[in-house]
Design a protein around this motif. Structure first.
Motif: not given
Length: 340
Positions: A91-113
């Motif tokens: 995935v290439l996602v446009e900026k900002p990565i998300a509308v909160s740092s908490e949501y961004a962490e969800e994305i990073l967790e999905a990346e790890r999984k």
């Protein structure tokens, strides 16, 4: 190696940047488009000789699609990008990565999984002037960096967006969240982190909706201007200004003040990168002008993303780096504090 790519969201960023850059990349066979407005998706499919998907699910379940560009509006990045990663897509996602740092962490967790590549479109890192400036700074050709100033402003997203309307989602708090700070400002925060190999740790800022109005003539729900003072972990001090009310020529300039001279980036249309030494020697670097809304050129982002996939490289803009910039924006608007 050739493969298909999918794009979620068919606004201006897809029409003028993602789609043409995928089309020009020799490793991309076909582009599949999805948008909530089927006619908009079909229009781009016709323009770029691709096809459409009827839903995000259809796009993500298509085995021929290896990679996804998430060009949806900000409030659903964490939904689409997370699903795409967990469906085995890079995935290439446009900026900002998300509308909160908490949501961004969800994305990073999905990346790890998922084990898939996640890249964020902070495209200012890719310009030749910024890359050369980083090289000069890294080699300490001008000594240590002391202070900096950066700005990014133009006449507003209603002039750039696909609908050319004051009803643009950029003006809606529940969709863009951060206004001009998330649209333009986050680019320059990422750029300062990149150029200085440093990270902003303290922020003081003023922000407001000074002039923009929505489709009803009311003041917009998000900021159209931000002026800030920044301090980095290495002790550098700087200022940053972001605006949707620079009604003249677009301003995308950065100045880096060092012990032995000054680096001026994109200050005028003639010389994109100028170094002024303490002895008044001036060095001008022959590099291309920056991509603007009125001057669409290949940003290099798509090529870098494809290269990461083919050659199994770490993306040049990681999700973790994007999260660091997002935390600065949150602090800038008083929506959160920077958490180290």
């Amino acid at each position: 190696m050739e493969f298909n790519v999918g794009i979620i969201g068919c606004g201006s960023i897809t029409k003028y940047r993602h789609a043409p850059e995928y089309k020009a990349n020799s490793h991309v066979d076909e582009i599949i488009f999805y948008d909530r407005n089927p006619e908009r998706a079909q229009s781009l499919a016709n323009e770029f000789n691709g096809r459409t998907a009827k839903s995000v699910e259809e796009l993500l379940q298509d085995p021929s699609i290896i990679a996804i560009s998430d060009c949806s509006s900000n409030e659903v990045h964490h939904i689409h990008t997370t699903k795409a990663l967990l469906n085995g897509k890079h995935v290439l996602v446009e900026k900002p990565i998300a509308v909160s740092s908490e949501y961004a962490e969800e994305i990073l967790e999905a990346e790890r999984k998922s084990g898939k590549k996640l890249m964020v479109d902070h495209n200012q890192r890719f310009t030749k002037a910024h890359q050369k400036a980083k090289e000069i700074i890294a080699k300490k050709e001008l000594g240590e960096v002391l202070t900096f100033k950066t700005s990014f402003g133009h006449e507003g997203p209603e002039k750039w967006g696909i609908t050319k309307s004051n009803a643009t989602w950029f003006f809606k708090k529940n969709r863009s969240r951060y206004g001009v700070a998330g649209d333009l400002g986050i680019h320059k925060i990422d750029l300062i982190h990149f150029l200085l190999d440093d990270e902003i740790e303290d922020v003081q800022a003023f922000h407001g909706a000074l002039d923009k109005v929505d489709e009803h003539g009311d003041s917009i729900e998000v900021c159209d201007n931000v002026v800030s003072i920044l301090k980095t972990k290495k002790g550098r001090l700087g200022t940053a200004s972001f605006s949707w009310t620079y009604y003249g020529k677009e301003d995308n300039a950065t100045t880096i003040y060092c012990q032995k001279g000054v680096i001026k980036i994109y200050h005028d249309g003639l010389d994109p990168l100028v170094v002024e030494m303490n002895d008044r020697t001036i060095i001008k670097y022959d590099v291309e002008q920056i991509q603007t809304n009125d001057n669409q050129t290949n940003s290099g982002v798509i090529d870098a993303f494809i290269d990461c996939i083919i050659n199994d490289k770490t993306p040049p803009v990681t999700g973790q780096e994007a999260l660091a910039s997002l935390k600065v924006i949150e602090s800038m608007l008083g929506e959160n504090v920077i958490r180290n």
